[in-house]
Design a protein around this motif. Structure first.
Motif, PDB file in Angstrom:
ATOM      1  N   ILE A  52     -27.553 -21.629   8.338  1.00 30.06           N
ATOM      2  CA  ILE A  52     -27.697 -23.158   8.623  1.00 30.06           C
ATOM      3  C   ILE A  52     -28.824 -22.793   7.670  1.00 30.06           C
ATOM      4  O   ILE A  52     -29.900 -24.152   6.963  1.00 30.06           O
ATOM      5  CB  ILE A  52     -29.092 -22.897   9.697  1.00 30.06           C
ATOM      6  N   SER A  53     -28.307 -22.892   5.897  1.00 33.33           N
ATOM      7  CA  SER A  53     -29.322 -22.845   4.599  1.00 33.33           C
ATOM      8  C   SER A  53     -29.353 -25.128   4.336  1.00 33.33           C
ATOM      9  O   SER A  53     -29.962 -25.251   3.748  1.00 33.33           O
ATOM     10  CB  SER A  53     -28.011 -22.704   3.674  1.00 33.33           C
ATOM     11  N   ASN A  54     -26.807 -24.997   4.927  1.00 33.27           N
ATOM     12  CA  ASN A  54     -27.265 -26.819   4.807  1.00 33.27           C
ATOM     13  C   ASN A  54     -28.117 -27.276   5.103  1.00 33.27           C
ATOM     14  O   ASN A  54     -29.169 -28.369   5.078  1.00 33.27           O
ATOM     15  CB  ASN A  54     -25.996 -27.181   4.864  1.00 33.27           C
ATOM     16  N   GLU A  55     -28.150 -27.144   6.636  1.00 31.70           N
ATOM     17  CA  GLU A  55     -29.239 -28.128   7.686  1.00 31.70           C
ATOM     18  C   GLU A  55     -30.747 -27.937   6.507  1.00 31.70           C
ATOM     19  O   GLU A  55     -31.726 -28.253   6.771  1.00 31.70           O
ATOM     20  CB  GLU A  55     -29.477 -26.814   9.165  1.00 31.70           C
ATOM     21  N   VAL A  56     -31.507 -26.548   6.538  1.00 32.65           N
ATOM     22  CA  VAL A  56     -32.759 -26.448   5.863  1.00 32.65           C
ATOM     23  C   VAL A  56     -32.604 -27.101   4.567  1.00 32.65           C
ATOM     24  O   VAL A  56     -33.525 -28.103   4.318  1.00 32.65           O
ATOM     25  CB  VAL A  56     -32.949 -24.595   5.523  1.00 32.65           C
ATOM     26  N   LEU A  57     -31.538 -27.754   3.347  1.00 36.56           N
ATOM     27  CA  LEU A  57     -31.921 -28.231   2.643  1.00 36.56           C
ATOM     28  C   LEU A  57     -31.761 -29.493   3.243  1.00 36.56           C
ATOM     29  O   LEU A  57     -32.396 -30.543   2.328  1.00 36.56           O
ATOM     30  CB  LEU A  57     -30.565 -27.731   1.471  1.00 36.56           C
ATOM     31  N   ALA A  58     -30.848 -29.843   3.856  1.00 31.64           N
ATOM     32  CA  ALA A  58     -31.118 -31.072   4.816  1.00 31.64           C
ATOM     33  C   ALA A  58     -32.762 -31.687   4.945  1.00 31.64           C
ATOM     34  O   ALA A  58     -32.900 -33.763   5.236  1.00 31.64           O
ATOM     35  CB  ALA A  58     -29.943 -31.336   6.093  1.00 31.64           C
ATOM     36  N   LYS A  59     -33.012 -30.781   5.818  1.00 33.85           N
ATOM     37  CA  LYS A  59     -34.576 -30.894   6.470  1.00 33.85           C
ATOM     38  C   LYS A  59     -35.566 -31.399   5.758  1.00 33.85           C
ATOM     39  O   LYS A  59     -36.407 -32.067   5.112  1.00 33.85           O
ATOM     40  CB  LYS A  59     -34.919 -29.955   6.586  1.00 33.85           C
ATOM     41  N   LEU A  60     -35.174 -30.562   3.867  1.00 33.59           N
ATOM     42  CA  LEU A  60     -36.765 -30.932   2.737  1.00 33.59           C
ATOM     43  C   LEU A  60     -35.790 -32.104   2.054  1.00 33.59           C
ATOM     44  O   LEU A  60     -36.128 -32.754   1.146  1.00 33.59           O
ATOM     45  CB  LEU A  60     -35.846 -29.095   2.153  1.00 33.59           C
ATOM     46  N   GLY A  61     -34.628 -32.623   2.769  1.00 29.74           N
ATOM     47  CA  GLY A  61     -34.050 -34.013   1.645  1.00 29.74           C
ATOM     48  C   GLY A  61     -33.202 -33.820   1.005  1.00 29.74           C
ATOM     49  O   GLY A  61     -33.072 -34.493  -0.188  1.00 29.74           O
TER      50      GLY A  61
END
Length: 171
Positions: free
Chosen positions: A159-168
């Motif tokens: 879920i690394s890309n989801e974390v990046l997306a959540k961070l903006g």
């Protein structure tokens, strides 16, 4: 015999319960590489560290020069002068060690600087991972970058890309 049957039943019960839980992976190295403020903080830490290292090396050279001067002039010095020079050299070496400890020790300036620059970034990542975990019902999220025991993991649970997306920082 009853113990063996009971143990077997318990093992199967735990295995069934464990398989019902949801897991995910994150790659912290990947996440950190894609956060510009992390790269800037790293660069700032490197510059400070190099500047402090230069300062320590200059003081160490001064101490070494004092020692070389002392050795070359030792035959011309009286006992009092020798003692004074030795104390001066020891004081300079102590100063170098103290400076090194103040800058690079476990509670030194570099540690404090790293903590002040990195902690906000790490907290943001932690909060994003926590939110995703709560939203999707993950029981555990592992860091594949720091876990050498993970030999293979399906990219579907990363879920690394989801974390990046959540961070903006969308990828």
């Amino acid at each position: 015999m009853k113990k063996i049957v009971l143990m077997t039943v318990l093992v199967f019960a735990f295995a069934i319960h464990a398989s019902a839980q949801k897991y995910a992976l994150v790659d912290m190295e990947y996440i950190l590489k894609n956060i510009p403020s992390y790269e800037m903080a790293n660069e700032q830490l490197n510059q400070v560290s190099q500047r402090w290292q230069k300062e320590v090396e200059e003081k160490a050279k001064q101490a070494e020069q004092l020692y070389k001067d002392y050795q070359s002039n030792m035959v011309f010095l009286t006992e009092d002068m020798k003692t004074k020079k030795e104390e001066e050299i020891l004081a300079k070496e102590k100063e170098v060690n103290e400076l090194r400890r103040n800058y690079f020790g476990p509670e030194g300036e570099l540690f404090k600087k790293r903590e002040s620059l990195m902690k906000p970034i790490q907290d943001d990542i932690y909060n994003a991972v926590k939110k995703i975990s709560e939203e999707k019902g993950y029981m555990m999220i592992l860091d594949r970058a720091s876990s050498s025991s993970i030999i293979f993991a399906s990219p579907r649970i990363d879920i690394s890309n989801e974390v990046l997306a959540k961070l903006g920082y969308s990828k």
